[in-house]
Design a protein around this motif. Structure first.
Motif, PDB file in Angstrom:
ATOM      1  N   MET A 119      -8.034   7.094  -4.574  1.00 23.80           N
ATOM      2  CA  MET A 119      -8.591   8.416  -4.862  1.00 23.80           C
ATOM      3  C   MET A 119      -7.695   9.541  -4.354  1.00 23.80           C
ATOM      4  N   ARG A 120      -6.506   9.161  -3.872  1.00 23.92           N
ATOM      5  CA  ARG A 120      -5.480  10.116  -3.420  1.00 23.92           C
ATOM      6  C   ARG A 120      -5.978  10.991  -2.274  1.00 23.92           C
ATOM      7  N   ALA A 121      -6.751  10.393  -1.396  1.00 18.03           N
ATOM      8  CA  ALA A 121      -7.300  11.146  -0.264  1.00 18.03           C
ATOM      9  C   ALA A 121      -6.429  11.051   0.980  1.00 18.03           C
ATOM     10  N   LEU A 122      -5.518  10.056   1.035  1.00 19.95           N
ATOM     11  CA  LEU A 122      -4.756   9.786   2.243  1.00 19.95           C
ATOM     12  C   LEU A 122      -3.351  10.396   2.207  1.00 19.95           C
ATOM     13  N   SER A 123      -2.883  10.803   3.373  1.00 19.99           N
ATOM     14  CA  SER A 123      -1.479  11.196   3.507  1.00 19.99           C
ATOM     15  C   SER A 123      -0.590   9.977   3.262  1.00 19.99           C
ATOM     16  N   GLN A 124       0.588  10.207   2.719  1.00 23.98           N
ATOM     17  CA  GLN A 124       1.533   9.123   2.456  1.00 23.98           C
ATOM     18  C   GLN A 124       2.831   9.305   3.241  1.00 23.98           C
ATOM     19  N   ARG A 125       2.755   9.981   4.380  1.00 26.49           N
ATOM     20  CA  ARG A 125       3.955  10.218   5.189  1.00 26.49           C
ATOM     21  C   ARG A 125       4.275   8.986   6.044  1.00 26.49           C
ATOM     22  N   ASN A 126       4.642   7.906   5.383  1.00 25.99           N
ATOM     23  CA  ASN A 126       4.885   6.643   6.081  1.00 25.99           C
ATOM     24  C   ASN A 126       6.061   6.700   7.050  1.00 25.99           C
ATOM     25  N   ASP A 127       7.028   7.558   6.787  1.00 30.34           N
ATOM     26  CA  ASP A 127       8.204   7.639   7.659  1.00 30.34           C
ATOM     27  C   ASP A 127       7.936   8.441   8.927  1.00 30.34           C
ATOM     28  N   THR A 128       6.917   9.299   8.893  1.00 32.63           N
ATOM     29  CA  THR A 128       6.589  10.143  10.061  1.00 32.63           C
ATOM     30  C   THR A 128       5.083  10.147  10.297  1.00 32.63           C
ATOM     31  N   PRO A 129       4.502   9.005  10.654  1.00 31.20           N
ATOM     32  CA  PRO A 129       3.033   8.928  10.765  1.00 31.20           C
ATOM     33  C   PRO A 129       2.433   9.877  11.791  1.00 31.20           C
ATOM     34  N   THR A 130       3.125  10.141  12.894  1.00 28.20           N
ATOM     35  CA  THR A 130       2.559  11.034  13.913  1.00 28.20           C
ATOM     36  C   THR A 130       2.479  12.478  13.419  1.00 28.20           C
ATOM     37  N   GLU A 131       3.199  12.786  12.339  1.00 25.95           N
ATOM     38  CA  GLU A 131       3.185  14.131  11.783  1.00 25.95           C
ATOM     39  C   GLU A 131       2.367  14.213  10.497  1.00 25.95           C
ATOM     40  N   ALA A 132       1.683  13.132  10.154  1.00 26.89           N
ATOM     41  CA  ALA A 132       1.003  13.054   8.858  1.00 26.89           C
ATOM     42  C   ALA A 132      -0.277  13.878   8.795  1.00 26.89           C
ATOM     43  N   SER A 133      -1.040  13.887   9.879  1.00 31.02           N
ATOM     44  CA  SER A 133      -2.278  14.658   9.893  1.00 31.02           C
ATOM     45  C   SER A 133      -1.941  16.073  10.309  1.00 31.02           C
ATOM     46  N   ASP A 179     -24.310  20.410   0.359  1.00 27.60           N
ATOM     47  CA  ASP A 179     -23.623  21.293  -0.581  1.00 27.60           C
ATOM     48  C   ASP A 179     -24.321  21.339  -1.938  1.00 27.60           C
ATOM     49  N   ALA A 180     -24.884  20.187  -2.356  1.00 25.94           N
ATOM     50  CA  ALA A 180     -25.438  20.073  -3.711  1.00 25.94           C
ATOM     51  C   ALA A 180     -24.391  20.497  -4.732  1.00 25.94           C
ATOM     52  N   TYR A 181     -23.167  19.983  -4.539  1.00 22.35           N
ATOM     53  CA  TYR A 181     -22.051  20.457  -5.367  1.00 22.35           C
ATOM     54  C   TYR A 181     -21.311  19.317  -6.067  1.00 22.35           C
ATOM     55  N   HIS A 182     -20.824  18.322  -5.302  1.00 21.97           N
ATOM     56  CA  HIS A 182     -19.987  17.268  -5.875  1.00 21.97           C
ATOM     57  C   HIS A 182     -20.052  16.039  -4.972  1.00 21.97           C
ATOM     58  N   THR A 183     -19.759  14.871  -5.547  1.00 21.10           N
ATOM     59  CA  THR A 183     -19.834  13.632  -4.771  1.00 21.10           C
ATOM     60  C   THR A 183     -18.824  13.590  -3.640  1.00 21.10           C
ATOM     61  N   VAL A 184     -17.593  14.045  -3.899  1.00 24.27           N
ATOM     62  CA  VAL A 184     -16.570  13.966  -2.855  1.00 24.27           C
ATOM     63  C   VAL A 184     -15.903  15.301  -2.548  1.00 24.27           C
ATOM     64  N   LYS A 185     -15.963  16.258  -3.468  1.00 23.79           N
ATOM     65  CA  LYS A 185     -15.309  17.546  -3.238  1.00 23.79           C
ATOM     66  C   LYS A 185     -16.241  18.500  -2.497  1.00 23.79           C
ATOM     67  N   PRO A 186     -15.711  19.244  -1.515  1.00 22.40           N
ATOM     68  CA  PRO A 186     -16.552  20.254  -0.869  1.00 22.40           C
ATOM     69  C   PRO A 186     -16.730  21.468  -1.772  1.00 22.40           C
ATOM     70  N   ASP A 187     -17.801  22.179  -1.583  1.00 23.17           N
ATOM     71  CA  ASP A 187     -17.992  23.456  -2.276  1.00 23.17           C
ATOM     72  C   ASP A 187     -16.851  24.388  -1.864  1.00 23.17           C
ATOM     73  N   PRO A 188     -16.028  24.848  -2.805  1.00 18.69           N
ATOM     74  CA  PRO A 188     -14.888  25.692  -2.419  1.00 18.69           C
ATOM     75  C   PRO A 188     -15.294  26.997  -1.749  1.00 18.69           C
ATOM     76  N   TYR A 194       0.823  -1.208   0.000  1.00 17.64           N
ATOM     77  CA  TYR A 194       0.000   0.000   0.000  1.00 17.64           C
ATOM     78  C   TYR A 194       0.861   1.264   0.000  1.00 17.64           C
ATOM     79  N   LYS A 195       0.345   2.316  -0.618  1.00 17.50           N
ATOM     80  CA  LYS A 195       1.039   3.601  -0.613  1.00 17.50           C
ATOM     81  C   LYS A 195       1.007   4.238   0.775  1.00 17.50           C
TER      82      LYS A 195
END
Length: 419
Positions: free
Chosen positions: A200-214, A260-269, A41-42
């Protein structure tokens, strides 16, 4: 109505006091995932609850009948009931209800059943359907406590738990019930879920520093951190709580829910749906933006989500947004519990009011210049906050906002009604 019992199950802890201290100390619960092999996994980390043991509360027979997410709900509910001191056996069963939110329900069972199906349909378990159902958690809690009032599941993605609590709030407000067992539960750290969110490229990929990923509201945020757990609260009508001399943490004043009535996954900007949810909650509570001392933000650490929420906050709070309003995202420490996040964050918001301490947004080392509000960076802040707001926004454009009040006398809403 008032909150008289609470419980959480999170990667940062499950004992309410230790969880709160860890949160205020700025610790992170994020680490490597060991529920399954993540080597391909990425993203290989998340907010996993390690060494989860439900056997003290759930017997061997029920262990087989319940998916991991339902076990989380049952264990957290048991702790919340204990915290409240309520005896459902002494209550009118039709005057109590259960509403639990979950984004995906029994995902572990669904994935396991799919593997069995590959070997033939006769390999499927007769309890597959009950284990995978999103409403298995509230149904199980109804059965365990003999609750016969309104009972259902809510599934509005990452707004699920907040919408569940909002529904429970309305049920008491209408006079349908006196007590509601409510919140959210999620166990979505699964092979399929982790792979899907990665795709869907929604997740952080900071595998080396997980505590700093969010790192909500940071310039270099690269996605959210997938987590699991539960947050459950006991809501009661004030006079009912007072009659049994219950401990009262806080009062729920208002709730707002929009789309929002805008998009399936994206928030209304422009954050219009989120802003409308906040305005609706404020109006319902009978307070103005100037009353609010603290906002527990949805703040997932995704580039579009954090910016849209910031835009919405500025739209609602105007000059107050940059003058005296404290905001923090505890997902920086907990990760994103999807459908359970609003339950846990309601507990966090209540504890902020109860103890007069605002938990920090950690990992905010390089703030996004477009996210330029006061996000309580790095260190908890002692403020005798009286009014607070909690935001939850989900895929599908679902928005849910709650306004809560510290209790230092007769509840504000009750006093208004009495007047």
């Amino acid at each position: 109505m008032v909150i008289t019992g609470m419980a959480v199950l999170t990667a940062l802890g499950s004992d309410l006091k230790s969880f709160w201290h860890s949160l205020c100390d700025g610790r992170s619960g994020i680490g490597p995932i060991d529920l399954f092999d993540t080597s391909d996994y990425k993203t290989r980390f998340g907010g996993q609850i390690k060494d989860f043991d439900s056997t003290p509360i759930i017997d061997a027979r029920d262990q087989k009948r319940l998916d991991r997410f339902a076990k989380f709900a049952v264990v957290a509910a048991a702790h919340a009931v204990d915290d409240s001191g309520i005896d459902f056996g002494a209550e009118n069963p039709s005057r109590a209800g259960v509403i639990i939110g979950t984004g995906v329900g029994g995902l572990w069972e669904i994935e396991d059943a799919h593997k069995k199906l590959a070997r033939g349909p006769d390999r499927l378990s007769p309890i597959m359907i009950p284990r995978m159902m999103a409403n298995s958690a509230p149904g199980e809690l109804s059965k365990r406590y003999g609750i016969q009032g309104p009972t259902w599941a809510v599934s509005t993605a990452c707004a699920s738990a907040s919408n569940a609590i909002g529904d429970a709030f309305r049920a008491i407000q209408r006079g349908d019930v006196d007590i509601m067992l409510t919140g959210g539960s999620e166990a979505a750290i699964t092979p399929l879920s982790l792979g899907g969110f990665s795709a869907m490229r929604a997740l952080s990929q900071r595998n080396d520093t997980p505590t700093e990923a969010s790192r909500p509201f940071s310039r270099d945020r690269d996605g959210f951190v997938l987590s699991e757990g539960a947050g459950i609260v006991i809501l009661e009508e004030y006079e009912h709580a007072r009659a049994r001399d219950a401990k009262i943490y806080a009062e729920i004043l208002g709730f707002g829910s929009t789309s929002d009535a805008y998009h399936t996954v994206k928030p209304d900007p422009e954050g219009r749906g989120a802003a409308n949810a906040m305005r609706t909650a404020l109006f319902d509570a009978g307070v103005t933006p100037g009353h609010i001392d603290y906002v527990n933000a949805h703040g997932t650490s995704t580039p579009p989500g954090d910016l849209a929420e910031t835009v919405a906050l500025k739209s609602v709070y105007k000059e107050r947004a940059t003058d005296g309003l404290s905001i923090s995202s505890t997902k920086s420490q907990l990760g994103h519990l999807l459908g359970a996040s609003g339950g846990v964050e309601t507990v966090v918001t209540v504890l902020s009011l109860y103890y007069g301490v605002l938990p920090p947004t950690i990992n905010l080392n390089d703030p996004d210049p477009e996210c330029n509000l006061d996000y309580v960076p790095h260190t908890a802040r002692e403020i005798p906050a009286r009014y607070a707001m909690s935001n939850s926004f989900g895929f599908g454009g679902h928005n849910a906002t709650m306004v809560l009040c510290a209790l230092d006398g007769i509840p504000r809403r009750y006093a208004q009604q009495a007047a």
